[in-house]
Design an enzyme around this catalytic site. Sequence first.
Site, PDB file in Angstrom:
ATOM      1  N   HIS A   1      -1.813   2.066  -4.283  1.00 44.95           N
ATOM      2  CA  HIS A   1      -1.477   3.200  -5.134  1.00 44.95           C
ATOM      3  C   HIS A   1      -0.661   2.736  -6.345  1.00 44.95           C
ATOM      4  CE1 HIS A   1      -1.695   5.646  -1.201  1.00 44.95           C
ATOM      5  NE2 HIS A   1      -2.657   6.123  -1.972  1.00 44.95           N
TER       6      HIS A   1
ATOM      7  N   CYS B   1       6.161   6.538   0.527  1.00 42.40           N
ATOM      8  CA  CYS B   1       5.068   7.167   1.268  1.00 42.40           C
ATOM      9  C   CYS B   1       5.552   8.123   2.359  1.00 42.40           C
ATOM     10  CB  CYS B   1       4.188   6.123   1.944  1.00 42.40           C
ATOM     11  SG  CYS B   1       3.670   4.745   0.937  1.00 42.40           S
TER      12      CYS B   1
END
Length: 253
Positions: A161, A248
């Site tokens: 990401h 996350c």
Amino acid sequence: MTFTHAIVRQPVANMAAGITTADLGVPEIARARQQFDAYVNALNGCGLAVTVLSPLDGHPDAHFVEDTAVVFPEAAVTTHPGAPSRQGEVDTIAAALSAFRETVAIRPPGTVDGGDVLMVGGHFFIGLSDRTNPDGAEQLCDILGGHGYTVTRVPVADGLHFKSSVNAVADDTLLTTQAFAGHPALANYRQIVVPSGEAYAANTLRVNDRLIMPAGFPETRRLLEALETPIVELDTSEFRKMDGGLTCLSLRF
């Protein structure tokens, strides 16, 4: 943005069945739970009230709640995760967020993972990755623009990401991997570049007046100490085995 709340989810016993590209071994669930508890304690220490959701059976990646929503002061956007196996996680997150924000949703065929979305003041970066496609990014741009935010879309070539490689550590400062050092999309910000061999430390989390960083990256810590912001180090070894990091594991708002 000052955070007052966070949402987290406890890992399931079979978290090792989740998606990973790492070759770091099988996560130990008992140790992962200890690390999760330490993470919640760190968020509490930053002044956040933390909502802890129960494990979501059948979804071994569901503790990575950040990918399921993008939260900002005016609203929350529930995502359509790029990995099909994770799309069933969204409904329970939408229900949890509804107590705090009006929610809108990314619609297929658009996909967005929250790990690709970084808010820095009144500006958002949206990473275009294997998990966030142009259609999803366009939908999110429209939503954010409707609330007065500006947006930059950035192709993600390295890392799962965007926030695997770039995170805000001060109002005007980004912590980046070497792959993003000097990237033109980041030109308006001061950059601290993590040293060779410490790329994982780029996933450092700023929460109010503290930085939470993964343990074991002394050169990156030395660079961050120049900001004169209190630093908390946490062991994230078991979540790293599943391609996860500090950002996350929570939704902060």
